[in-house]
Scaffold this motif. Structure first.
Motif, PDB file in Angstrom:
ATOM      1  N   MET A   1       0.918  -1.058  -0.030  1.00 35.84           N
ATOM      2  CA  MET A   1       0.012   0.116   0.014  1.00 35.84           C
ATOM      3  C   MET A   1       0.780   1.440   0.102  1.00 35.84           C
ATOM      4  O   MET A   1       1.847   1.306   0.766  1.00 35.84           O
ATOM      5  N   ASP A   2       0.507   2.296  -0.926  1.00 36.54           N
ATOM      6  CA  ASP A   2       1.386   3.493  -1.120  1.00 36.54           C
ATOM      7  C   ASP A   2       1.209   4.249   0.308  1.00 36.54           C
ATOM      8  O   ASP A   2      -0.098   4.426   0.808  1.00 36.54           O
ATOM      9  N   HIS A   3       2.187   4.912   0.811  1.00 35.31           N
ATOM     10  CA  HIS A   3       2.100   5.576   1.965  1.00 35.31           C
ATOM     11  C   HIS A   3       1.564   6.986   1.823  1.00 35.31           C
ATOM     12  O   HIS A   3       1.139   7.914   2.688  1.00 35.31           O
ATOM     13  N   ASP A   4       1.743   7.559   0.344  1.00 35.00           N
ATOM     14  CA  ASP A   4       1.384   8.979  -0.053  1.00 35.00           C
ATOM     15  C   ASP A   4      -0.267   9.316   0.060  1.00 35.00           C
ATOM     16  O   ASP A   4      -0.721  10.146   0.388  1.00 35.00           O
ATOM     17  N   ALA A   5      -1.017   7.927  -0.200  1.00 30.69           N
ATOM     18  CA  ALA A   5      -2.507   8.085  -0.070  1.00 30.69           C
ATOM     19  C   ALA A   5      -2.959   6.929   0.250  1.00 30.69           C
ATOM     20  O   ALA A   5      -3.815   6.147  -0.439  1.00 30.69           O
ATOM     21  N   PRO A   6      -2.916   6.534   1.507  1.00 30.37           N
ATOM     22  CA  PRO A   6      -3.579   5.434   2.011  1.00 30.37           C
ATOM     23  C   PRO A   6      -5.100   5.291   1.993  1.00 30.37           C
ATOM     24  O   PRO A   6      -5.836   4.102   1.720  1.00 30.37           O
ATOM     25  N   GLY A   7      -5.730   6.265   1.944  1.00 33.48           N
ATOM     26  CA  GLY A   7      -7.283   6.169   1.902  1.00 33.48           C
ATOM     27  C   GLY A   7      -7.663   6.086   0.544  1.00 33.48           C
ATOM     28  O   GLY A   7      -8.490   5.245   0.221  1.00 33.48           O
ATOM     29  N   TYR A   8      -6.978   6.491  -0.453  1.00 35.47           N
ATOM     30  CA  TYR A   8      -7.222   6.343  -1.782  1.00 35.47           C
ATOM     31  C   TYR A   8      -7.127   4.850  -2.196  1.00 35.47           C
ATOM     32  O   TYR A   8      -7.943   4.261  -2.689  1.00 35.47           O
ATOM     33  N   VAL A   9      -6.001   4.512  -1.854  1.00 31.22           N
ATOM     34  CA  VAL A   9      -5.726   2.951  -2.214  1.00 31.22           C
ATOM     35  C   VAL A   9      -6.603   2.167  -1.403  1.00 31.22           C
ATOM     36  O   VAL A   9      -6.837   0.923  -1.771  1.00 31.22           O
ATOM     37  N   HIS A  10      -7.078   2.467  -0.043  1.00 31.82           N
ATOM     38  CA  HIS A  10      -7.810   1.631   0.606  1.00 31.82           C
ATOM     39  C   HIS A  10      -9.174   1.380   0.032  1.00 31.82           C
ATOM     40  O   HIS A  10      -9.890   0.186   0.099  1.00 31.82           O
ATOM     41  N   VAL A  11      -9.766   2.233  -0.674  1.00 34.67           N
ATOM     42  CA  VAL A  11     -11.102   2.562  -1.289  1.00 34.67           C
ATOM     43  C   VAL A  11     -10.860   1.565  -2.414  1.00 34.67           C
ATOM     44  O   VAL A  11     -11.838   0.658  -2.523  1.00 34.67           O
ATOM     45  N   ILE A  12      -9.852   1.664  -3.211  1.00 39.08           N
ATOM     46  CA  ILE A  12      -9.818   0.599  -4.281  1.00 39.08           C
ATOM     47  C   ILE A  12      -9.536  -0.924  -3.843  1.00 39.08           C
ATOM     48  O   ILE A  12     -10.293  -1.531  -4.397  1.00 39.08           O
ATOM     49  N   TRP A  13      -8.858  -1.178  -2.656  1.00 43.62           N
ATOM     50  CA  TRP A  13      -8.659  -2.309  -2.296  1.00 43.62           C
ATOM     51  C   TRP A  13     -10.046  -2.829  -1.527  1.00 43.62           C
ATOM     52  O   TRP A  13     -10.388  -4.121  -1.887  1.00 43.62           O
ATOM     53  N   LEU A  14     -10.927  -1.900  -0.878  1.00 43.63           N
ATOM     54  CA  LEU A  14     -12.402  -2.409  -0.529  1.00 43.63           C
ATOM     55  C   LEU A  14     -13.200  -2.951  -1.919  1.00 43.63           C
ATOM     56  O   LEU A  14     -14.008  -3.851  -1.664  1.00 43.63           O
TER      57      LEU A  14
END
Length: 183
Positions: A1-14
C-alpha cells in the motif's frame, strides 16, 4: 500500500475485495448448471425422455454466471483490449487513456444500463413474468434482476479501475499489474 495516499488505495482495495467476494459467491451458479446438464444428458440419451426444465435452468444459470462474473473479469484485466499499440504505451499514457475511457464511456454506460434494466426487472416482478420458452414456464424476474445487478457491480468495479487509471496517469506507476492472457 502506498504511504502517500492510504485512503485512496484503501477504497480501491475495498472495492476489489468486494468484487472478488461476490464473484466467488456467484460461482455457486455452477452447481445448477452442472446438475441440469447432467440430468438432461441422462434423461435424453439414456432414458430417451428429454426434460423441459433443464434447458431453461442451463440458460438462466449460465447467463447469470457469465454476467455476474463480468466485474471480476474487469478487475482481473480479462476483458478484450486491442493490443496493437497498447503494449508500447507508457504506464502514464495507459492511465490517461483508461481514465478518459472509464469516465466518459464506461461509467455512464453502466449507469444507463443499470437504470433501464432495473425498470425492466421491476416490471417483470410486478407482472410475475414467466418464460414461454418451455412448458415449465419458470419466473423470469430473477433472471431479469441479474442485468441491473451486473451493471451495478460493473459500475462499482469501474470506479476502482478509474481510480487505478488516475493513479497511473498521475504517478506513471501501475497500482495493479495484470497477467497478460493470450487466447
Amino acid at each position: 500500500m502506498d504511504h502517500d495516499a492510504p485512503g485512496y488505495v484503501h477504497v480501491i482495495w475495498l472495492i476489489d475485495r468486494m468484487t472478488s467476494w461476490t464473484a466467488h459467491a456467484f460461482a455457486i451458479l455452477v452447481l445448477p448448471l452442472v446438475v441440469a446438464n447432467t440430468v438432461e444428458v441422462f434423461m435424453r440419451y439414456v432414458l430417451n425422455r428429454p426434460t423441459d426444465w433443464a434447458i431453461e435452468t442451463t440458460v438462466m444459470s449460465y447467463g447469470s454466471l457469465f454476467m455476474l462474473g463480468a466485474a471480476y473479469a474487469l478487475q482481473k484485466g480479462a476483458h478484450v483490449r486491442t493490443d496493437m499499440f497498447w503494449e508500447k504505451f507508457s504506464d502514464r499514457t495507459k492511465g490517461v487513456i483508461d481514465s478518459i475511457a472509464y469516465a466518459v464511456l464506461f461509467l455512464p454506460s453502466m449507469a444507463i444500463l443499470c437504470y433501464l434494466s432495473f425498470d425492466d426487472f421491476v416490471y417483470a416482478w410486478s407482472i410475475a413474468e414467466r418464460s414461454t420458452f418451455t412448458a415449465w414456464q419458470p419466473p423470469l424476474w430473477p433472471f431479469r434482476g441479474v442485468v441491473p445487478l451486473t451493471a451495478a457491480l460493473l459500475f462499482l468495479q469501474g470506479i476502482s479501475e478509474l481510480m487505478k487509471s488516475l493513479w497511473a496517469a498521475r504517478t506513471g506507476k501501475l497500482l495493479v499489474h495484470h497477467e497478460k492472457i493470450e487466447i
